[in-house]
Design a protein around this motif. Structure first.
Motif, short mmCIF file in Angstrom:
data_model
loop_
_atom_site.label_atom_id
_atom_site.label_comp_id
_atom_site.label_asym_id
_atom_site.label_seq_id
_atom_site.Cartn_x
_atom_site.Cartn_y
_atom_site.Cartn_z
N PHE A 382 72.48 39.60 32.28
CA PHE A 382 72.18 38.25 32.78
C PHE A 382 70.67 38.07 32.94
O PHE A 382 70.11 37.04 32.55
CB PHE A 382 72.88 38.00 34.11
N ASN A 386 69.51 35.46 30.20
CA ASN A 386 69.48 34.14 30.82
C ASN A 386 68.15 33.78 31.47
O ASN A 386 67.89 32.60 31.71
CB ASN A 386 70.59 34.03 31.88
N SER A 464 71.51 28.18 30.88
CA SER A 464 71.88 29.60 30.96
C SER A 464 71.95 30.10 32.40
O SER A 464 72.68 31.05 32.69
CB SER A 464 70.89 30.45 30.15
N ILE A 465 71.19 29.47 33.31
CA ILE A 465 71.24 29.90 34.72
C ILE A 465 72.16 29.02 35.54
O ILE A 465 72.22 29.16 36.76
CB ILE A 465 69.82 29.95 35.34
#
Length: 469
Positions: A382, A386, A464-465
């Motif tokens: 992540f 991200n 993405s976050i």
């Protein structure tokens, strides 16, 4: 002891190595299941548009920074803005991102090596159902000896290549692996198309379903285009720093993006024709490669050979990408600390391997150990995918578009323009037209990098976050 900076032995060697950097597990493992989840052809069309308008422009920008500076990511930003400390941090971000990604990438790549070897032994190509294949996969990744052992084997392969340098190691292996890779993929494509029932898979890939398209689809396609090209981690910048001044950045970037996209599409054809022909679902998700395809292979004619070739293909894709990530780290220490390549490769490779062990154990003994409510593996994935990659790409676009003189950037862009068209054989009037056309292309590219790319990357970053949905 300082070492003389290396360069690629040939232009084609650079293209094959850079394309190998971009062509990784994302093309073979991630692209098919993301396309399957988002409706197939409609997603692919948006993805192609994203690569053409945004991806190629950012590839050009990253390679350009590298060639203009002839240094690693940290040294490149420092040199081009004459020691501006803030932008030097962007270079450190690239090296750090490459280190983080490589630490857990080696783990997933180890699965590919493991499945190829298990395939030779016959243990992963005789399943009667996807549930049986999934049970085997889950059992193996929870076994510390299995997962760390294959992580170590893959890490050694990467070290062995980078140890022998740019021309003698990376370029030489790329000249061998990339043609082999493409040859295997074409065999798998032909094999998949020949299966009875494969037409449904081709229809899925080629016939757009626009009803499945929404804002999320567009953002995922943009994000996949960005990540597939290995942007924002300093790999293309580092490879660009070994590029000769008389090579065309434009033609090189187009070829790299073309090969990367071609491989992703061919992988989609090979996988979806087989999946549909054997009656499986195309939207299985991340487990498509390791939990579904082994069951597909066991049911199809010639599936044993097909399966072995596929996991060999997956291993080669992982290897060419991992090599570029280790080279980012190596280049930094060789340039900035004046260490020898051999010392850096062995030391950095060992540290990367050790840092990757918690990620490997995240599926077994350390699966209950969390960082911000994620396993160690998921947290690093992540963090890099991200946050670090989009941030690095955004800052790179802002750097090229807003903080370096446009005349300096376009001058570097035009170097090697003869590699695009041999101007020496043109009539003088046509030479003028060629130079004018190339200048126009340069201005359009600069506009995209300065205005369009930052907005697009920011949207992908916010999505993405979880801020956009």
């Amino acid at each position: 002891m300082a070492e003389t900076r290396e360069h690629w032995g040939s232009h084609i060697g650079f293209i094959l190595a850079a394309a190998g950097s971009a062509i990784g597990l994302g093309n073979i493992w991630k692209f098919p299941y993301v396309a399957g989840k988002n409706g197939g052809a409609a997603f692919i069309l948006i993805y192609l548009i994203s690569v053409f308008f945004i991806g190629i422009s950012l590839v050009i920008a990253e390679i350009l920074i590298g060639r203009k500076s002839q240094l690693n990511p940290v040294g490149a930003y420092r040199k081009l803005l004459k020691g501006h400390r803030g932008w030097t941090l962007v270079g450190y971000l690239g090296v750090f991102t490459g280190f983080i990604i490589l630490s857990y990438y080696n783990v997933v790549a180890g699965w590919s090596v493991g499945y190829f070897i298990e395939g030779v032994r016959g243990s992963v190509l005789s399943f009667t159902s996807s549930e049986e294949a999934a049970d085997f996969f889950n059992h193996q990744i929870m076994n510390p000896a299995w997962i760390i052992g294959y992580q170590a084997i893959f890490s050694i392969l990467v070290l062995a290549v980078v140890y022998f340098g740019v021309a003698g190691g990376i370029e030489r292996i790329s000249r061998i692996l990339m043609p082999v890779f493409l040859g295997i993929l074409l065999i798998l494509v032909g094999w998949g198309i020949s299966l009875e029932g494969s037409r449904e898979g081709l229809s899925f890939l080629l016939k757009p379903n626009w009803e499945s398209v929404n804002g999320r689809t567009v953002l995922e396609a943009l994000g996949q285009a960005f990540f597939s090209l290995s942007l924002g981690m300093g790999a293309l910048l580092t490879y660009g720093s070994y590029l000769n001044k008389d090579d065309s950045i434009l033609s090189s970037s187009i070829m790299i993006a073309f090969l990367d996209t071609l491989i992703a599409l061919l992988a989609g054809v090979a996988i979806f024709t087989s999946v549909f022909a054997m009656g499986f679902s195309p939207d299985t998700g991340p487990g498509l490669v390791f939990c579904v395809l082994p069951a597909v292979f066991s049911k199809m004619p010639g599936g044993y050979a097909f399966g072995l070739l596929f996991f060999l293909l997956l291993t080669i894709a992982a290897l060419t990408s991992a090599i570029s990530l280790l080279e980012v780290i190596t280049s930094y220490f060789v340039d900035e600390k004046k260490w020898t390549r051999h010392r850096v490769v062995l030391g950095a490779g060992l540290i990367v391997f050790l840092v990757g062990i918690p990620s490997a154990l995240s599926f077994g003994p350390m699966r209950h150990v969390t960082v911000f409510k994620r396993t160690f593996f998921d947290f690093l994935d992540f963090l890099s995918s991200n946050i670090l990659l989009p941030l690095g790409g955004l800052l790179m676009a802002l750097f090229v578009g807003w903080y370096v003189k446009k005349t300096s950037i376009l001058e570097e862009f035009r170097k090697g323009a003869g590699g695009w068209v041999d101007t020496h054989v043109l009539h003088p009037v046509k030479q003028i037209r060629h130079k004018t056309a190339f200048l126009t292309i340069g201005n359009v590219w600069f506009f995209v990098v300065k205005y369009l790319a930052p907005v697009v990357i920011l949207l992908v970053f916010l999505y993405s976050i979880g801020i956009l949905s």
